[in-house]
Structures are given as C-alpha cells and as structure tokens.
Design a protein around this motif. Structure first.
Motif, PDB file in Angstrom:
ATOM      1  N   UNK A   1      54.316  56.500  42.532  1.00  0.00           N
ATOM      2  CA  UNK A   1      55.397  55.441  43.286  1.00  0.00           C
ATOM      3  C   UNK A   1      54.228  55.806  44.794  1.00  0.00           C
ATOM      4  N   UNK A   2      53.712  54.335  44.733  1.00  0.00           N
ATOM      5  CA  UNK A   2      53.080  54.208  45.713  1.00  0.00           C
ATOM      6  C   UNK A   2      53.131  53.227  47.457  1.00  0.00           C
ATOM      7  N   UNK A   3      53.734  53.743  48.262  1.00  0.00           N
ATOM      8  CA  UNK A   3      54.249  53.103  49.676  1.00  0.00           C
ATOM      9  C   UNK A   3      53.431  53.279  50.110  1.00  0.00           C
ATOM     10  N   UNK A   4      53.650  51.607  51.224  1.00  0.00           N
ATOM     11  CA  UNK A   4      52.813  51.449  52.336  1.00  0.00           C
ATOM     12  C   UNK A   4      53.652  51.093  53.244  1.00  0.00           C
ATOM     13  N   UNK A   5      53.278  50.843  54.656  1.00  0.00           N
ATOM     14  CA  UNK A   5      54.211  50.175  55.893  1.00  0.00           C
ATOM     15  C   UNK A   5      54.568  48.670  55.742  1.00  0.00           C
ATOM     16  N   UNK A   6      53.511  48.290  54.998  1.00  0.00           N
ATOM     17  CA  UNK A   6      54.179  46.708  55.008  1.00  0.00           C
ATOM     18  C   UNK A   6      53.629  46.274  53.251  1.00  0.00           C
ATOM     19  N   UNK A   7      54.224  45.038  53.224  1.00  0.00           N
ATOM     20  CA  UNK A   7      53.066  44.195  51.281  1.00  0.00           C
ATOM     21  C   UNK A   7      51.244  44.460  51.426  1.00  0.00           C
ATOM     22  N   UNK A   8      51.297  43.516  52.683  1.00  0.00           N
ATOM     23  CA  UNK A   8      50.387  43.588  53.019  1.00  0.00           C
ATOM     24  C   UNK A   8      49.091  44.495  53.132  1.00  0.00           C
ATOM     25  N   UNK A   9      49.940  45.081  53.178  1.00  0.00           N
ATOM     26  CA  UNK A   9      48.678  47.174  53.439  1.00  0.00           C
ATOM     27  C   UNK A   9      48.688  47.626  52.299  1.00  0.00           C
ATOM     28  N   UNK A  10      49.483  47.446  51.278  1.00  0.00           N
ATOM     29  CA  UNK A  10      49.696  47.914  50.076  1.00  0.00           C
ATOM     30  C   UNK A  10      48.346  47.730  49.428  1.00  0.00           C
ATOM     31  N   UNK A  11      48.484  48.833  48.207  1.00  0.00           N
ATOM     32  CA  UNK A  11      47.178  49.420  47.045  1.00  0.00           C
ATOM     33  C   UNK A  11      47.242  48.197  46.269  1.00  0.00           C
ATOM     34  N   UNK A  12      48.128  47.206  46.277  1.00  0.00           N
ATOM     35  CA  UNK A  12      48.401  46.244  45.310  1.00  0.00           C
ATOM     36  C   UNK A  12      48.162  45.244  45.693  1.00  0.00           C
ATOM     37  N   UNK A  13      48.191  44.867  47.302  1.00  0.00           N
ATOM     38  CA  UNK A  13      47.971  43.665  47.649  1.00  0.00           C
ATOM     39  C   UNK A  13      46.369  43.527  47.953  1.00  0.00           C
ATOM     40  N   UNK A  14      45.815  44.525  49.023  1.00  0.00           N
ATOM     41  CA  UNK A  14      44.909  44.281  50.182  1.00  0.00           C
ATOM     42  C   UNK A  14      43.807  44.999  49.292  1.00  0.00           C
ATOM     43  N   UNK A  15      42.335  44.113  49.467  1.00  0.00           N
ATOM     44  CA  UNK A  15      41.055  45.064  49.211  1.00  0.00           C
ATOM     45  C   UNK A  15      40.912  46.798  49.766  1.00  0.00           C
ATOM     46  N   UNK A  16      40.789  47.802  49.170  1.00  0.00           N
ATOM     47  CA  UNK A  16      40.980  48.811  49.261  1.00  0.00           C
ATOM     48  C   UNK A  16      39.296  49.743  49.811  1.00  0.00           C
ATOM     49  N   UNK A  17      38.469  50.269  50.624  1.00  0.00           N
ATOM     50  CA  UNK A  17      37.926  50.817  51.291  1.00  0.00           C
ATOM     51  C   UNK A  17      36.812  51.333  49.455  1.00  0.00           C
ATOM     52  N   UNK A  18      35.909  51.225  49.486  1.00  0.00           N
ATOM     53  CA  UNK A  18      35.046  51.673  48.311  1.00  0.00           C
ATOM     54  C   UNK A  18      35.578  53.181  47.811  1.00  0.00           C
ATOM     55  N   UNK A  19      35.758  53.701  48.461  1.00  0.00           N
ATOM     56  CA  UNK A  19      36.174  55.309  48.540  1.00  0.00           C
ATOM     57  C   UNK A  19      37.394  55.320  47.378  1.00  0.00           C
ATOM     58  N   UNK A  20      38.641  54.235  47.261  1.00  0.00           N
ATOM     59  CA  UNK A  20      39.837  54.327  46.624  1.00  0.00           C
ATOM     60  C   UNK A  20      39.594  53.312  45.874  1.00  0.00           C
ATOM     61  N   UNK A  21      38.253  52.668  45.858  1.00  0.00           N
ATOM     62  CA  UNK A  21      38.052  51.420  44.605  1.00  0.00           C
ATOM     63  C   UNK A  21      37.221  52.355  43.781  1.00  0.00           C
ATOM     64  N   UNK A  22      37.086  53.287  43.762  1.00  0.00           N
ATOM     65  CA  UNK A  22      36.321  54.164  43.110  1.00  0.00           C
ATOM     66  C   UNK A  22      36.797  55.440  42.242  1.00  0.00           C
ATOM     67  N   UNK A  23      38.127  55.637  42.826  1.00  0.00           N
ATOM     68  CA  UNK A  23      38.872  56.341  42.412  1.00  0.00           C
ATOM     69  C   UNK A  23      40.187  55.879  41.651  1.00  0.00           C
ATOM     70  N   UNK A  24      40.105  54.845  41.678  1.00  0.00           N
ATOM     71  CA  UNK A  24      41.386  53.593  41.798  1.00  0.00           C
ATOM     72  C   UNK A  24      40.602  53.208  39.648  1.00  0.00           C
ATOM     73  N   UNK A  25      38.731  52.911  39.975  1.00  0.00           N
ATOM     74  CA  UNK A  25      38.345  52.390  38.887  1.00  0.00           C
ATOM     75  C   UNK A  25      38.858  54.578  37.858  1.00  0.00           C
TER      76      UNK A  25
END
Length: 98
Positions: free
Chosen positions: A53-77
C-alpha cells in the motif's frame, strides 16, 4: 488535492523473500522521510504473495506517476529483480473526503 493510494499485489519469486523485504523496508524508510508512506502485508494462505500500500499527498506525487530520486529507483529495481507486480498493481485510488 486528495491523497492517492495504490494497493499492489506482488508475487515474490521463491528464494527472493529476504531481498524483497530488505528493499521494501529501505524504500519505506525513505518514503517516510520524504512525505509518503509504504506498508506491506503478506497473504495468510500464500507466503509468496504480498500487498503493498503506497500513499502519497496527490496523484502527481505518487510513486506510480512521478520520476523518483535515484536511490528510490535503485530500490524499486531491487524489488522487481525478485518480485512481479500483478496486472492491476498501479491502479490509483483517490481519497474521498466526507
């Protein structure tokens, strides 16, 4: 703006649970420090099926939508290396305020 949630079913490959949980835990810690949230649950009858369950303040800031910082992208990979998200994993749900 309404809070936004994804509820994602995730199938972890045999032998990948420790890596999956370590990566999700690290991603959840980053999330908390950056104003969004990530919770994980395991299916009671299937030890390789998880619910994220991933919750963000808005759709635009959600991990499914917006480009994530490099450290988050690495963890997603790391997560995707040992797990598969089921087809409806990234459906966005918007908070309804009453």
């Amino acid at each position: 703006m309404a809070r936004t949630l994804t509820v994602s079913r995730v199938r972890v490959r045999p032998g990948g649970e420790a890596e999956y949980l370590a990566a999700v835990q690290a991603l959840a810690a980053l999330a908390e420090s950056r104003g969004w949230h990530l919770w994980v649950f395991r299916a009671t009858g299937d030890s390789q099926l998880f619910l994220e369950c991933s919750e963000s303040r808005s759709a635009e800031s959600h991990r499914a939508i917006t480009e994530r910082p490099a450290d988050e992208r690495w963890l997603e990979e790391r997560i995707r290396a040992v797990a598969t998200y089921l087809p409806d994993a990234w459906d966005l749900w918007e908070e309804v305020r009453s």
